[in-house]
Design a protein around this motif. Structure first.
Motif, PDB file in Angstrom:
ATOM      1  N   PHE A 324       0.836  -1.202   0.000  1.00  0.00           N
ATOM      2  CA  PHE A 324       0.000   0.000   0.000  1.00  0.00           C
ATOM      3  C   PHE A 324       0.871   1.252   0.000  1.00  0.00           C
ATOM      4  CE2 PHE A 324      -3.855  -2.395   1.584  1.00  0.00           C
ATOM      5  CZ  PHE A 324      -4.667  -2.033   0.508  1.00  0.00           C
ATOM      6  N   GLY A 325       2.018   1.185   0.680  1.00  0.00           N
ATOM      7  CA  GLY A 325       2.942   2.319   0.697  1.00  0.00           C
ATOM      8  C   GLY A 325       3.483   2.618  -0.690  1.00  0.00           C
ATOM      9  N   ILE A 326       3.860   1.577  -1.427  1.00  0.00           N
ATOM     10  CA  ILE A 326       4.354   1.746  -2.795  1.00  0.00           C
ATOM     11  C   ILE A 326       3.248   2.299  -3.685  1.00  0.00           C
ATOM     12  CG2 ILE A 326       5.160   0.494  -4.839  1.00  0.00           C
ATOM     13  CD1 ILE A 326       6.585  -1.445  -2.902  1.00  0.00           C
ATOM     14  N   ALA A 327       2.042   1.773  -3.501  1.00  0.00           N
ATOM     15  CA  ALA A 327       0.899   2.250  -4.285  1.00  0.00           C
ATOM     16  C   ALA A 327       0.635   3.732  -4.029  1.00  0.00           C
ATOM     17  CB  ALA A 327      -0.343   1.432  -3.939  1.00  0.00           C
ATOM     18  N   THR A 328       0.707   4.125  -2.774  1.00  0.00           N
ATOM     19  CA  THR A 328       0.480   5.527  -2.418  1.00  0.00           C
ATOM     20  C   THR A 328       1.558   6.426  -3.001  1.00  0.00           C
ATOM     21  OG1 THR A 328      -0.584   4.866  -0.340  1.00  0.00           O
ATOM     22  CG2 THR A 328       0.218   7.142  -0.498  1.00  0.00           C
ATOM     23  N   LEU A 329       2.806   5.972  -2.912  1.00  0.00           N
ATOM     24  CA  LEU A 329       3.929   6.765  -3.398  1.00  0.00           C
ATOM     25  C   LEU A 329       3.847   7.006  -4.898  1.00  0.00           C
ATOM     26  CD1 LEU A 329       6.524   8.156  -2.507  1.00  0.00           C
ATOM     27  CD2 LEU A 329       7.740   6.004  -2.883  1.00  0.00           C
ATOM     28  N   SER A 331       1.224   6.797  -6.780  1.00  0.00           N
ATOM     29  CA  SER A 331       0.017   7.578  -7.069  1.00  0.00           C
ATOM     30  C   SER A 331       0.275   9.065  -6.865  1.00  0.00           C
ATOM     31  CB  SER A 331      -1.145   7.125  -6.174  1.00  0.00           C
ATOM     32  OG  SER A 331      -1.455   5.762  -6.390  1.00  0.00           O
ATOM     33  N   LEU A 332       0.937   9.407  -5.767  1.00  0.00           N
ATOM     34  CA  LEU A 332       1.219  10.809  -5.470  1.00  0.00           C
ATOM     35  C   LEU A 332       2.152  11.426  -6.511  1.00  0.00           C
ATOM     36  CD1 LEU A 332       1.668  10.682  -1.578  1.00  0.00           C
ATOM     37  CD2 LEU A 332      -0.236  11.683  -2.860  1.00  0.00           C
ATOM     38  N   VAL A 333       3.178  10.660  -6.909  1.00  0.00           N
ATOM     39  CA  VAL A 333       4.113  11.180  -7.915  1.00  0.00           C
ATOM     40  C   VAL A 333       3.401  11.384  -9.246  1.00  0.00           C
ATOM     41  CG1 VAL A 333       6.225  10.729  -9.221  1.00  0.00           C
ATOM     42  CG2 VAL A 333       6.120  10.159  -6.795  1.00  0.00           C
ATOM     43  N   ASP A 334       2.485  10.479  -9.593  1.00  0.00           N
ATOM     44  CA  ASP A 334       1.751  10.642 -10.844  1.00  0.00           C
ATOM     45  C   ASP A 334       0.843  11.862 -10.789  1.00  0.00           C
ATOM     46  OD1 ASP A 334       0.831   9.317 -13.511  1.00  0.00           O
ATOM     47  OD2 ASP A 334      -1.031   9.821 -12.479  1.00  0.00           O
ATOM     48  N   ILE A 335       0.189  12.077  -9.658  1.00  0.00           N
ATOM     49  CA  ILE A 335      -0.670  13.251  -9.501  1.00  0.00           C
ATOM     50  C   ILE A 335       0.145  14.528  -9.645  1.00  0.00           C
ATOM     51  CG2 ILE A 335      -2.062  14.546  -7.821  1.00  0.00           C
ATOM     52  CD1 ILE A 335      -3.011  11.831  -6.735  1.00  0.00           C
ATOM     53  N   CYS A 336       1.372  14.504  -9.134  1.00  0.00           N
ATOM     54  CA  CYS A 336       2.245  15.689  -9.183  1.00  0.00           C
ATOM     55  C   CYS A 336       2.835  15.918 -10.566  1.00  0.00           C
ATOM     56  CB  CYS A 336       3.374  15.560  -8.171  1.00  0.00           C
ATOM     57  SG  CYS A 336       2.838  15.640  -6.444  1.00  0.00           S
ATOM     58  N   THR A 337       3.149  14.837 -11.270  1.00  0.00           N
ATOM     59  CA  THR A 337       3.834  14.972 -12.562  1.00  0.00           C
ATOM     60  C   THR A 337       2.916  14.799 -13.766  1.00  0.00           C
ATOM     61  OG1 THR A 337       4.420  12.609 -12.637  1.00  0.00           O
ATOM     62  CG2 THR A 337       5.975  14.097 -11.554  1.00  0.00           C
ATOM     63  N   ALA A 338       1.720  14.229 -13.549  1.00  0.00           N
ATOM     64  CA  ALA A 338       0.769  13.965 -14.640  1.00  0.00           C
ATOM     65  C   ALA A 338       1.404  13.101 -15.730  1.00  0.00           C
ATOM     66  CB  ALA A 338       0.239  15.269 -15.234  1.00  0.00           C
ATOM     67  N   ASN A 339       2.255  12.167 -15.318  1.00  0.00           N
ATOM     68  CA  ASN A 339       2.898  11.272 -16.276  1.00  0.00           C
ATOM     69  C   ASN A 339       3.171   9.946 -15.580  1.00  0.00           C
ATOM     70  OD1 ASN A 339       5.014   9.895 -17.838  1.00  0.00           O
ATOM     71  ND2 ASN A 339       5.086  11.778 -19.051  1.00  0.00           N
ATOM     72  N   ILE A 350      13.134   3.220  -5.504  1.00  0.00           N
ATOM     73  CA  ILE A 350      12.725   3.238  -4.091  1.00  0.00           C
ATOM     74  C   ILE A 350      11.855   2.020  -3.791  1.00  0.00           C
ATOM     75  CG2 ILE A 350      11.445   4.537  -2.332  1.00  0.00           C
ATOM     76  CD1 ILE A 350      12.178   7.086  -3.860  1.00  0.00           C
ATOM     77  N   ALA A 351      10.949   1.713  -4.712  1.00  0.00           N
ATOM     78  CA  ALA A 351      10.079   0.548  -4.531  1.00  0.00           C
ATOM     79  C   ALA A 351      10.893  -0.740  -4.472  1.00  0.00           C
ATOM     80  CB  ALA A 351       9.066   0.471  -5.674  1.00  0.00           C
ATOM     81  N   LYS A 352      11.991  -0.785  -5.231  1.00  0.00           N
ATOM     82  CA  LYS A 352      12.855  -1.967  -5.219  1.00  0.00           C
ATOM     83  C   LYS A 352      13.483  -2.151  -3.846  1.00  0.00           C
ATOM     84  CE  LYS A 352      15.233  -5.436  -6.789  1.00  0.00           C
ATOM     85  NZ  LYS A 352      14.575  -6.758  -6.922  1.00  0.00           N
ATOM     86  N   ASN A 353      13.906  -1.056  -3.228  1.00  0.00           N
ATOM     87  CA  ASN A 353      14.474  -1.129  -1.886  1.00  0.00           C
ATOM     88  C   ASN A 353      13.424  -1.579  -0.865  1.00  0.00           C
ATOM     89  OD1 ASN A 353      17.422   0.086  -1.585  1.00  0.00           O
ATOM     90  ND2 ASN A 353      16.396   1.183  -3.226  1.00  0.00           N
ATOM     91  N   VAL A 365       5.064  -6.043  -7.178  1.00  0.00           N
ATOM     92  CA  VAL A 365       5.460  -4.642  -7.029  1.00  0.00           C
ATOM     93  C   VAL A 365       5.365  -3.927  -8.376  1.00  0.00           C
ATOM     94  CG1 VAL A 365       7.329  -3.077  -6.422  1.00  0.00           C
ATOM     95  CG2 VAL A 365       6.963  -5.151  -5.083  1.00  0.00           C
ATOM     96  N   ALA A 366       5.847  -4.594  -9.443  1.00  0.00           N
ATOM     97  CA  ALA A 366       5.763  -4.007 -10.786  1.00  0.00           C
ATOM     98  C   ALA A 366       4.314  -3.774 -11.179  1.00  0.00           C
ATOM     99  CB  ALA A 366       6.445  -4.924 -11.797  1.00  0.00           C
ATOM    100  N   GLY A 367       3.462  -4.759 -10.902  1.00  0.00           N
ATOM    101  CA  GLY A 367       2.050  -4.633 -11.232  1.00  0.00           C
ATOM    102  C   GLY A 367       1.367  -3.538 -10.435  1.00  0.00           C
ATOM    103  N   ILE A 368       1.681  -3.432  -9.160  1.00  0.00           N
ATOM    104  CA  ILE A 368       1.083  -2.406  -8.303  1.00  0.00           C
ATOM    105  C   ILE A 368       1.466  -1.009  -8.787  1.00  0.00           C
ATOM    106  CG2 ILE A 368       1.232  -1.373  -5.990  1.00  0.00           C
ATOM    107  CD1 ILE A 368       1.344  -4.280  -4.908  1.00  0.00           C
ATOM    108  N   MET A 369       2.736  -0.800  -9.093  1.00  0.00           N
ATOM    109  CA  MET A 369       3.166   0.508  -9.593  1.00  0.00           C
ATOM    110  C   MET A 369       2.455   0.848 -10.897  1.00  0.00           C
ATOM    111  SD  MET A 369       7.216   1.065  -8.869  1.00  0.00           S
ATOM    112  CE  MET A 369       7.736  -0.208 -10.042  1.00  0.00           C
TER     113      MET A 369
END
Length: 436
Positions: A324-329, A331-339, A350-353, A365-369
């Motif tokens: 859920f943390g990766i999903a949130t992260l 999502s937020l970056v996409d909202i900020c960058t629109a890409n 970061i998700a890999k770590n 993880v790949a699917g969630i992102m």
């Protein structure tokens, strides 16, 4: 050696957001300035930081990060994907695919057909934007002939486009997600497909119910060639068979080129021009990938990633919360960058770590992102998808948003999949706590 924990190391990411949002607000358009600029500002910031190392040492870390095997392979795949998509398009594959679907569907299923055709085209060409540009004008014409609201017709196209964008093996998002997590595309596709299939089925039913009374006169006969669709079918089939994606894409280029020569669509010079244009279309993404990889390497060296793992994620007690943390992260970056591609490329390391820390499955993880970035990319009114669709249809992006059933349902299915997949983990954790 374990890196020091340092929140200041995350400053380059903050600089990226400040520059990106600031420039967008000044210009009044999120796409007025290339996203390379804020990423370059972020990279420069990372190079300036950490006075304990000289510039040559920091450049060495940056270059090693940018030259990582996974990054270079991802770039090679971007190059081949761009070339294949352009050659297939110039050869006439997109037009044939669209016209075939519209020619065989009855009037009351035309909107459903638009959604399904959008799914197939985006799955084949790997781009939601290309699908939207190709289908929205047709959707407007169908809406006019059948009396269906334009927003519904356009919503079906955008929904189908996001289905393919999320799943296509030549989509930027899929390539970035699988390469950053080091998983097989076939494994990610199968896992991802099972999760989003219910969303696609429900979306099909909803559009069918909404437009069940649609009726149109004789629609002009559309020309198509089954042979020109072969490159898409070959790429999808060979990818699902587990062939190396480099081989898959190179084979797709060869097949599309042979068909193009046979039909006289282009000559050798035309083919070279098509390949060149396709690769050029990926140039911005390639540069961004290099800048991000190098910047993340410096952030990691300075203790930023360690801070995220030890401080920012200290409330993550199990795999479910980590996902859920990766999903949130993302999502937020996409909202900020629109890409959505940039969101995945940014969050991927970061998700890999996080994945390594909590022993998560790379394909999940790949699917969630991919899923969560596509969910928000498909529904934000200032994203390229809705802006282009609204512009082509001459309606408001907000009018389309209420009919974007697939992105909404994909998000619901993605959330359910995380909760359901880790239900046993939560049960076992509760049992252990009770025993202790």
């Amino acid at each position: 050696m374990k890196k020091d924990v340092n929140i200041k190391a995350l400053l380059p990411l903050l600089i990226f957001l400040i520059v990106y949002v600031g420039v967008s607000l000044v210009a009044g358009d999120m796409y007025a300035v290339s996203v390379i600029i804020p990423f370059l500002a972020s990279a420069v910031t990372a190079l300036i930081m950490n006075k304990e190392k000289n510039l040559n040492q920091k450049l060495d870390i940056f270059c090693k990060g940018a030259g990582d095997n996974n990054v270079i392979l991802m770039i090679l795949i971007f190059i081949l994907a761009g070339a294949f998509a352009q050659v297939a398009k110039d050869m006439g594959a997109v037009d044939s695919t669209v016209n075939l679907g519209l020619s065989i569907l009855p009037s009351n299923l035309l909107i459903v057909g638009l959604f399904l055709i959008g799914c197939f085209i985006a799955l084949s060409v790997g781009t939601s934007m290309g699908t939207i540009v190709a289908l929205v004008p047709i959707a407007v014409g169908i809406a006019d002939k059948t009396g269906v609201a334009v927003a519904i017709a356009v919503g079906s196209v955008v929904s189908g486009a996001m289905f393919g964008d999320n799943l296509s093996i030549i989509s930027d998002t899929t390539i970035a997600a699988t390469r950053t997590q080091g998983c097989n595309m076939r494994d990610k596709f199968k896992m991802n497909f099972r999760i989003v299939l219910p969303a696609a089925i429900i979306t099909t039913i909803i559009f069918g119910i909404l437009t069940k009374n649609a009726s149109a006169g004789d629609i002009q006969k559309l020309e198509y060639s089954l042979i020109k669709i072969i490159p898409y079918i070959a790429v999808i089939a060979s990818a699902l068979m587990g062939l190396n994606v480099v081989v898959v894409l190179f084979g797709g280029i060869v097949i599309a080129a042979v068909i193009g020569f046979a039909y006289g669509t282009f000559n050798v010079i035309g083919l070279c021009s098509s390949i060149s244009n396709g690769i050029a279309g990926m140039s911005e993404l390639i540069i961004i990938s290099l800048l991000i990889a190098g910047t993340i390497a410096l952030i990691k060296e300075n203790g930023g990633i360690e801070y995220i793992l030890t401080k920012g994620l200290k409330k993550f007690k199990n795999k479910r919360n980590a996902e859920f943390g990766i999903a949130t992260l993302v999502s937020l970056v996409d909202i900020c960058t629109a890409n959505n591609t940039i969101a995945i490329v940014t969050v991927g390391p970061i998700a890999k770590n996080i994945s390594d820390e909590f022993d998560l499955e790379p394909k999940r993880v790949a699917g969630i992102m991919d899923m969560f970035s596509c969910v928000f990319q498909g529904i934000i009114p200032y994203g390229a998808q809705l802006i282009s669709a609204a512009g082509l249809a001459a309606i408001s992006p907000f009018a389309i948003m209420q009919y974007l059933f697939y992105p909404y349902l994909m998000g619901v299915c993605a959330i359910i999949s995380i909760v359901w997949y880790h239900r046993n983990e939560s049960e076992n954790l509760t049992l252990k706590e009770e025993i202790s």
